[in-house]
Design an enzyme around this catalytic site. Sequence first.
Site, PDB file in Angstrom:
ATOM      1  N   LYS A  14      67.911  12.124  32.338  1.00  0.00           N
ATOM      2  CA  LYS A  14      68.920  11.971  33.398  1.00  0.00           C
ATOM      3  C   LYS A  14      69.130  10.515  33.809  1.00  0.00           C
ATOM      4  O   LYS A  14      70.270  10.094  34.019  1.00  0.00           O
ATOM      5  CB  LYS A  14      68.628  12.866  34.609  1.00  0.00           C
ATOM      6  CG  LYS A  14      67.215  12.793  35.144  1.00  0.00           C
ATOM      7  CD  LYS A  14      67.007  13.864  36.204  1.00  0.00           C
ATOM      8  CE  LYS A  14      65.676  13.699  36.906  1.00  0.00           C
ATOM      9  NZ  LYS A  14      64.488  13.717  36.001  1.00  0.00           N
ATOM     10  N   ARG A  90      65.518  17.332  44.972  1.00  0.00           N
ATOM     11  CA  ARG A  90      64.468  18.006  44.210  1.00  0.00           C
ATOM     12  C   ARG A  90      63.904  19.202  44.968  1.00  0.00           C
ATOM     13  O   ARG A  90      62.996  19.863  44.458  1.00  0.00           O
ATOM     14  CB  ARG A  90      63.352  17.017  43.887  1.00  0.00           C
ATOM     15  CG  ARG A  90      63.630  16.229  42.601  1.00  0.00           C
ATOM     16  CD  ARG A  90      62.561  15.176  42.452  1.00  0.00           C
ATOM     17  NE  ARG A  90      62.198  14.924  41.095  1.00  0.00           N
ATOM     18  CZ  ARG A  90      62.389  13.744  40.491  1.00  0.00           C
ATOM     19  NH1 ARG A  90      62.975  12.755  41.104  1.00  0.00           N
ATOM     20  NH2 ARG A  90      61.982  13.560  39.264  1.00  0.00           N
ATOM     21  N   ARG A 125      57.561   7.062  26.184  1.00  0.00           N
ATOM     22  CA  ARG A 125      58.478   6.155  26.887  1.00  0.00           C
ATOM     23  C   ARG A 125      57.759   4.853  27.268  1.00  0.00           C
ATOM     24  O   ARG A 125      56.611   4.855  27.672  1.00  0.00           O
ATOM     25  CB  ARG A 125      58.989   6.838  28.168  1.00  0.00           C
ATOM     26  CG  ARG A 125      59.825   5.925  29.043  1.00  0.00           C
ATOM     27  CD  ARG A 125      60.660   6.682  30.018  1.00  0.00           C
ATOM     28  NE  ARG A 125      59.889   7.300  31.103  1.00  0.00           N
ATOM     29  CZ  ARG A 125      60.451   7.997  32.083  1.00  0.00           C
ATOM     30  NH1 ARG A 125      61.754   8.179  32.098  1.00  0.00           N
ATOM     31  NH2 ARG A 125      59.712   8.531  33.030  1.00  0.00           N
ATOM     32  N   ARG A 158      54.855   3.874  32.259  1.00  0.00           N
ATOM     33  CA  ARG A 158      54.755   4.291  33.660  1.00  0.00           C
ATOM     34  C   ARG A 158      53.474   5.089  33.857  1.00  0.00           C
ATOM     35  O   ARG A 158      53.147   5.945  33.041  1.00  0.00           O
ATOM     36  CB  ARG A 158      55.961   5.182  34.008  1.00  0.00           C
ATOM     37  CG  ARG A 158      57.029   4.459  34.780  1.00  0.00           C
ATOM     38  CD  ARG A 158      58.274   5.279  34.897  1.00  0.00           C
ATOM     39  NE  ARG A 158      58.114   6.533  35.647  1.00  0.00           N
ATOM     40  CZ  ARG A 158      59.120   7.336  35.965  1.00  0.00           C
ATOM     41  NH1 ARG A 158      60.348   7.035  35.618  1.00  0.00           N
ATOM     42  NH2 ARG A 158      58.914   8.448  36.635  1.00  0.00           N
ATOM     43  N   ARG A 169      53.958  17.070  37.250  1.00  0.00           N
ATOM     44  CA  ARG A 169      55.363  16.879  37.654  1.00  0.00           C
ATOM     45  C   ARG A 169      56.174  18.104  37.247  1.00  0.00           C
ATOM     46  O   ARG A 169      57.083  18.520  37.966  1.00  0.00           O
ATOM     47  CB  ARG A 169      55.933  15.605  37.000  1.00  0.00           C
ATOM     48  CG  ARG A 169      55.392  14.332  37.622  1.00  0.00           C
ATOM     49  CD  ARG A 169      55.592  13.118  36.749  1.00  0.00           C
ATOM     50  NE  ARG A 169      56.975  12.751  36.554  1.00  0.00           N
ATOM     51  CZ  ARG A 169      57.386  11.900  35.602  1.00  0.00           C
ATOM     52  NH1 ARG A 169      56.530  11.347  34.775  1.00  0.00           N
ATOM     53  NH2 ARG A 169      58.659  11.622  35.495  1.00  0.00           N
TER      54      ARG A 169
HETATM   55  P1  AMP Z   1      61.664   9.915  38.732  1.00  0.00           P
HETATM   56  O1  AMP Z   1      61.763   8.465  38.429  1.00  0.00           O
HETATM   57  O2  AMP Z   1      62.977  10.506  39.160  1.00  0.00           O
HETATM   58  O3  AMP Z   1      61.000  10.687  37.623  1.00  0.00           O
HETATM   59  O4  AMP Z   1      60.691  10.055  40.018  1.00  0.00           O
HETATM   60  C1  AMP Z   1      59.345   9.621  39.963  1.00  0.00           C
HETATM   61  C2  AMP Z   1      58.554  10.193  41.123  1.00  0.00           C
HETATM   62  O5  AMP Z   1      59.136   9.766  42.374  1.00  0.00           O
HETATM   63  C3  AMP Z   1      58.545  11.724  41.217  1.00  0.00           C
HETATM   64  O6  AMP Z   1      57.559  12.302  40.387  1.00  0.00           O
HETATM   65  C4  AMP Z   1      58.229  11.917  42.709  1.00  0.00           C
HETATM   66  O7  AMP Z   1      56.863  11.656  42.984  1.00  0.00           O
HETATM   67  C5  AMP Z   1      59.053  10.791  43.359  1.00  0.00           C
HETATM   68  N1  AMP Z   1      60.421  11.260  43.687  1.00  0.00           N
HETATM   69  C6  AMP Z   1      61.588  10.811  43.144  1.00  0.00           C
HETATM   70  N2  AMP Z   1      62.658  11.453  43.665  1.00  0.00           N
HETATM   71  C7  AMP Z   1      62.149  12.343  44.568  1.00  0.00           C
HETATM   72  C8  AMP Z   1      62.721  13.318  45.427  1.00  0.00           C
HETATM   73  N3  AMP Z   1      64.054  13.538  45.463  1.00  0.00           N
HETATM   74  N4  AMP Z   1      61.891  14.047  46.210  1.00  0.00           N
HETATM   75  C9  AMP Z   1      60.555  13.849  46.193  1.00  0.00           C
HETATM   76  N5  AMP Z   1      59.945  12.970  45.397  1.00  0.00           N
HETATM   77  C10 AMP Z   1      60.726  12.210  44.595  1.00  0.00           C
END
Ligand code: AMP
Length: 212
Positions: A14, A90, A125, A158, A169
């Site tokens: 995404k 989320r 990644r 990461r 996750r």
């Molecule tokens: P992402 O880069 O979108 O994979 O997000 C990495 C991490 O950030 C996630 O595993 C969550 O710990 C936190 N995170 C990102 N977006 C949200 C959200 N909308 N609600 C809660 N935690 C979030």
Amino acid sequence: MRRIVIMGPPGSGKGTQAKIISEKYGIPHVSIGDILRDNILRKTELGALVKQYIDRGELVPDDIIIELTLNTLRDLLKEFNGYILDGYPRTITQAEALEQTDMKPEIVIDIMLNEEECVKRLTNRRYCPKCGEIYNMILKPPKVDELCDKCGSKLMMREDDDENVVRKRFKEYYVKTKPVMDYYERLGKLRVIDGSGSVEEVLKRILGELGL
Ligand code: AMP
């Protein structure tokens, strides 16, 4: 359609797709994960608050995320007339909070990809800590060792792309984020896209749904 949400499990692509569409059509990209990671790097108060959750592969509490996202979108919409939002909502609570505002999305794209394929993508990644370029050691490897093609910096993984954290996750995704799809389905905003294949193939499917 100018107010777009892109959803999908971790590793579905995404962020990559949102970035390409943003650059191609000049619609600003908002990645909540990127904003949180930037705060961690800069050692802000918010960064200190969210780090423990991200490191464990857990969602950050709704109140923190909702305030951050709504403020970010409000500021952005003063200047632009749309957004591509990736990583929010989320949870149902987050979706409802956005839906109650005049900034609510017009369309929600759900990129569908099975867990094993996502895990494979995430554990391969790498990112450039300097310019932010994303690589995949199988699908899109750098030309030289683990160095960024664009700026030559050493690529990094990461911390939350470690397989154990990725599995956590996914658990969060199934329990808390899947119901958000049903929520948008009921509102008639959901478009489900097949996330398999190359970046270009998936992009084509998304652009078709967006009418771009
Ligand atoms: P992402 O880069 O979108 O994979 O997000 C990495 C991490 O950030 C996630 O595993 C969550 O710990 C936190 N995170 C990102 N977006 C949200 C959200 N909308 N609600 C809660 N935690 C979030």
